[in-house]
Scaffold this motif. Structure first.
Motif, PDB file in Angstrom:
ATOM      1  N   UNK A 159      -6.739 -29.513  -1.369  1.00 20.64           N
ATOM      2  CA  UNK A 159      -7.388 -28.338  -1.944  1.00 20.64           C
ATOM      3  C   UNK A 159      -7.125 -28.347  -3.456  1.00 20.64           C
ATOM      4  N   UNK A 160      -8.168 -28.221  -4.241  1.00 20.91           N
ATOM      5  CA  UNK A 160      -8.018 -28.324  -5.696  1.00 20.91           C
ATOM      6  C   UNK A 160      -7.180 -27.200  -6.292  1.00 20.91           C
ATOM      7  N   UNK A 190      -5.942 -30.401   3.205  1.00 20.04           N
ATOM      8  CA  UNK A 190      -6.968 -29.665   3.946  1.00 20.04           C
ATOM      9  C   UNK A 190      -6.788 -29.781   5.457  1.00 20.04           C
ATOM     10  N   UNK A 191      -6.290 -30.919   5.942  1.00 19.00           N
ATOM     11  CA  UNK A 191      -6.056 -31.122   7.380  1.00 19.00           C
ATOM     12  C   UNK A 191      -4.625 -31.614   7.586  1.00 19.00           C
ATOM     13  N   UNK A 192      -3.670 -30.694   7.658  1.00 23.83           N
ATOM     14  CA  UNK A 192      -2.255 -31.096   7.674  1.00 23.83           C
ATOM     15  C   UNK A 192      -1.634 -31.328   9.053  1.00 23.83           C
ATOM     16  N   UNK A 193      -2.370 -31.190  10.140  1.00 23.02           N
ATOM     17  CA  UNK A 193      -1.757 -31.199  11.472  1.00 23.02           C
ATOM     18  C   UNK A 193      -0.970 -32.483  11.750  1.00 23.02           C
ATOM     19  N   UNK A 194      -1.556 -33.646  11.496  1.00 22.13           N
ATOM     20  CA  UNK A 194      -0.848 -34.908  11.780  1.00 22.13           C
ATOM     21  C   UNK A 194       0.388 -35.060  10.900  1.00 22.13           C
ATOM     22  N   UNK A 195       0.300 -34.612   9.673  1.00 13.40           N
ATOM     23  CA  UNK A 195       1.454 -34.663   8.772  1.00 13.40           C
ATOM     24  C   UNK A 195       2.569 -33.763   9.298  1.00 13.40           C
TER      25      UNK A 195
END
Length: 189
Positions: free
Chosen positions: A160-161, A167-172
């Protein structure tokens, strides 16, 4: 609470892996990890050279890094991919930290450590070709590298700027939770 040493394998000011490590550090702290974030630019080292080591011993920054590695239970590394492998900065750092010093095995800073590996790239592979190389090096040094890893393709569009958040942090989040839980379980064992 597991003590985790986190760092990017790049010292470029606006590197994607510097952004990724910051997001990962925040997520790791939220998962219960006690994180120390360092910048390898604060620990400049000469290119490893056995003659230099024989003549001068270990550089002060190598000794400082060895102490940090030994003082932490785990490593959290976000690295770029250079020509399908790890960057020379990261390899040089790992090499200097692995040097024997005053009768202490060079593997000491790596023993009983757990590591989580990440990579980010604007390309389609997201650093995926580098991750096995880094895994192999750390395994050789005696580090238990988690089977899961995080690769972020399209990194130039993944944050996100305004907030800098992924924007998609689930796997992290899954990876850092595994790092915290595995490290904590091994400390109890």
């Amino acid at each position: 609470m597991p003590k985790i040493l986190a760092f990017p394998g790049s010292i470029r000011r606006d590197a994607w892996n510097r952004k990724l490590i910051q997001v990962a550090v925040d997520a790791t702290r939220a998962a219960g990890g006690d994180v120390t974030l360092i910048d390898l630019a604060d620990y400049p080292l000469p290119l490893y050279n056995g003659d230099l080591e024989d003549r001068d011993g270990l550089p002060d920054n190598a000794l400082r890094l060895k102490a940090l590695f030994k003082d932490h239970d785990a490593l959290l590394i976000a690295s770029p991919e250079y020509n399908s492998s790890i960057p020379p900065l990261l390899k040089n750092t790992l090499d200097w930290v692995s040097r024997e010093w005053q009768g202490e095995s060079g593997l000491m800073p790596y023993q009983n450590k757990v590591a989580a590996l990440m990579a980010a790239s604007p390309g389609q592979f997201g650093g995926m070709r580098m991750l096995p190389h880094l895994r192999q090096i750390l395994n050789t040094l005696g580090v238990l590298v988690l089977p899961g890893q995080f690769s972020l393709p399209g990194a130039d569009k993944a944050f996100d700027e305004e907030s800098g958040a992924l924007k998609s942090p689930a796997r992290l989040h899954d990876l850092v939770l595994e790092l915290v839980n595995t490290t904590a379980a091994l400390k109890r064992a």
